[in-house]
Design a protein around this motif. Structure first.
Motif, PDB file in Angstrom:
ATOM      1  N   UNK A  14       0.042  38.860 -31.024  1.00 22.86           N
ATOM      2  CA  UNK A  14       0.084  40.319 -30.966  1.00 22.86           C
ATOM      3  C   UNK A  14       0.864  40.799 -29.746  1.00 22.86           C
ATOM      4  N   UNK A  15       0.576  40.224 -28.569  1.00 17.28           N
ATOM      5  CA  UNK A  15       1.300  40.615 -27.356  1.00 17.28           C
ATOM      6  C   UNK A  15       2.792  40.331 -27.484  1.00 17.28           C
ATOM      7  N   UNK A  16       3.148  39.186 -28.037  1.00 14.54           N
ATOM      8  CA  UNK A  16       4.561  38.844 -28.181  1.00 14.54           C
ATOM      9  C   UNK A  16       5.249  39.801 -29.158  1.00 14.54           C
ATOM     10  N   UNK A  17       4.571  40.166 -30.245  1.00 15.18           N
ATOM     11  CA  UNK A  17       5.152  41.122 -31.195  1.00 15.18           C
ATOM     12  C   UNK A  17       5.345  42.498 -30.556  1.00 15.18           C
ATOM     13  N   UNK A  18       4.335  42.963 -29.833  1.00 11.91           N
ATOM     14  CA  UNK A  18       4.458  44.256 -29.151  1.00 11.91           C
ATOM     15  C   UNK A  18       5.585  44.195 -28.129  1.00 11.91           C
ATOM     16  N   UNK A  19       5.661  43.097 -27.396  1.00 12.60           N
ATOM     17  CA  UNK A  19       6.740  42.924 -26.422  1.00 12.60           C
ATOM     18  C   UNK A  19       8.102  42.986 -27.111  1.00 12.60           C
ATOM     19  N   UNK A  20       8.254  42.322 -28.246  1.00 16.75           N
ATOM     20  CA  UNK A  20       9.523  42.326 -28.972  1.00 16.75           C
ATOM     21  C   UNK A  20       9.902  43.741 -29.408  1.00 16.75           C
ATOM     22  N   UNK A  33      11.454  54.793 -18.498  1.00 19.31           N
ATOM     23  CA  UNK A  33      10.108  54.597 -19.050  1.00 19.31           C
ATOM     24  C   UNK A  33      10.089  53.483 -20.091  1.00 19.31           C
ATOM     25  N   UNK A  34      11.124  53.392 -20.918  1.00 17.34           N
ATOM     26  CA  UNK A  34      11.189  52.328 -21.926  1.00 17.34           C
ATOM     27  C   UNK A  34      11.337  50.958 -21.279  1.00 17.34           C
ATOM     28  N   UNK A  35      12.164  50.872 -20.246  1.00 15.47           N
ATOM     29  CA  UNK A  35      12.345  49.604 -19.536  1.00 15.47           C
ATOM     30  C   UNK A  35      11.053  49.220 -18.828  1.00 15.47           C
ATOM     31  N   UNK A  36      10.394  50.186 -18.196  1.00 19.48           N
ATOM     32  CA  UNK A  36       9.122  49.908 -17.527  1.00 19.48           C
ATOM     33  C   UNK A  36       8.069  49.423 -18.519  1.00 19.48           C
ATOM     34  N   UNK A  37       8.052  50.010 -19.686  1.00 27.98           N
ATOM     35  CA  UNK A  37       7.100  49.583 -20.717  1.00 27.98           C
ATOM     36  C   UNK A  37       7.409  48.167 -21.191  1.00 27.98           C
ATOM     37  N   UNK A  38       8.689  47.847 -21.338  1.00 22.94           N
ATOM     38  CA  UNK A  38       9.074  46.490 -21.722  1.00 22.94           C
ATOM     39  C   UNK A  38       8.654  45.489 -20.646  1.00 22.94           C
ATOM     40  N   UNK A  39       8.836  45.855 -19.395  1.00 19.93           N
ATOM     41  CA  UNK A  39       8.400  44.971 -18.307  1.00 19.93           C
ATOM     42  C   UNK A  39       6.880  44.822 -18.287  1.00 19.93           C
ATOM     43  N   UNK A  40       6.181  45.916 -18.569  1.00 21.52           N
ATOM     44  CA  UNK A  40       4.720  45.858 -18.601  1.00 21.52           C
ATOM     45  C   UNK A  40       4.233  44.855 -19.645  1.00 21.52           C
ATOM     46  N   UNK A  41       4.856  44.842 -20.808  1.00 15.11           N
ATOM     47  CA  UNK A  41       4.450  43.894 -21.849  1.00 15.11           C
ATOM     48  C   UNK A  41       5.102  42.522 -21.666  1.00 15.11           C
ATOM     49  N   UNK A  42       6.169  42.446 -20.888  1.00 20.86           N
ATOM     50  CA  UNK A  42       6.791  41.162 -20.604  1.00 20.86           C
ATOM     51  C   UNK A  42       5.981  40.306 -19.646  1.00 20.86           C
ATOM     52  N   UNK A  43       5.268  40.941 -18.743  1.00 25.48           N
ATOM     53  CA  UNK A  43       4.462  40.184 -17.779  1.00 25.48           C
ATOM     54  C   UNK A  43       3.314  39.427 -18.439  1.00 25.48           C
ATOM     55  N   UNK A  44       2.579  40.023 -19.382  1.00 22.28           N
ATOM     56  CA  UNK A  44       1.610  39.197 -20.114  1.00 22.28           C
ATOM     57  C   UNK A  44       2.304  38.096 -20.916  1.00 22.28           C
ATOM     58  N   UNK A  45       3.518  38.371 -21.376  1.00 19.46           N
ATOM     59  CA  UNK A  45       4.284  37.340 -22.065  1.00 19.46           C
ATOM     60  C   UNK A  45       4.555  36.146 -21.164  1.00 19.46           C
ATOM     61  N   UNK A  46       4.859  36.426 -19.893  1.00 19.37           N
ATOM     62  CA  UNK A  46       5.045  35.353 -18.922  1.00 19.37           C
ATOM     63  C   UNK A  46       3.751  34.569 -18.724  1.00 19.37           C
TER      64      UNK A  46
END
Length: 140
Positions: A14-20, A33-46
Motif C-alpha cells: 500500500x505504501x509503495x503504491x501510494x508513493x508511486x 507541496x507535491x514534491x514534499x508529499x512525494x518525499x513524505x511517502x518516499x521516506x517510509x519507502x526507504x
C-alpha cells in the motif's frame, strides 16, 4: 507465512503504491507541496526497503542501517512540518529551526553508535514537531 507477515507485506505494498501515485503527480505538476508529499511517502519507502533487504539477508544489520531507518522516521516528521508550511501560515523560523535541529541530530546519529542524550534529543524533536503540526492543523 503468518498473519503478521501478511499484514506487514500488504501495508508495504500500500505504501509503495501510494508513493508511486504521489511521485507521478509530483513529476506531472512539480509544485513544492507535491514534491514534499512525494518525499513524505518516499521516506517510509526507504524504511520498507531497508527492512526488506535486512529480512532477506541482502543487507546486514548494522549501525548504518538502523541510523538510516531512524533518519527516515525523523525526516517524515520534518516533511509534515514542510507540508504545514506549504499549506498554512507557518513562520519561517519554525521551518528553519526544524531543519537545523534535524541536521544536528542526524550528524550526531551517524557519528555516535549509542547515546541516551541522542535518544532524548530524537524524542524531543519528534514530540515538538508533531505537537506543532497538530496544533497548526487543528487551528486551520
Amino acid at each position: 507465512m503468518t498473519l503478521d507477515e501478511l499484514s506487514q507485506y500488504l501495508t508495504w505494498i500500500l505504501y509503495i503504491l501510494v508513493f508511486a501515485v504521489v511521485v507521478v503527480r509530483a513529476v506531472r505538476d512539480p509544485m513544492r507541496a507535491n514534491v514534499d508529499l512525494a518525499l513524505l511517502f518516499g521516506l517510509p519507502g526507504l524504511m520498507i526497503l531497508i527492512s526488506a533487504l535486512t529480512k532477506s539477508g541482502l543487507l546486514p544489520t548494522s549501525h548504518i542501517t538502523s541510523t538510516l531507518s531512524s533518519a527516515a522516521l525523523l525526516g517524515m516528521v520534518y516533511m509534515l512540518v514542510r507540508l504545514a508550511y506549504d499549506f498554512m501560515d507557518v513562520p519561517v523560523w519554525v521551518i528553519r529551526t526544524a531543519e537545523v535541529t534535524l541536521a544536528i541530530i542526524l550528524v550526531e546519529a551517524f557519528m555516535v553508535t549509542t547515546s541516551s542524550l541522542l535518544t532524548l534529543a530524537e524524542i524531543v524533536y519528534l514530540l515538538a514537531a508533531l505537537s506543532y503540526v497538530s496544533v497548526v492543523l487543528v487551528r486551520a
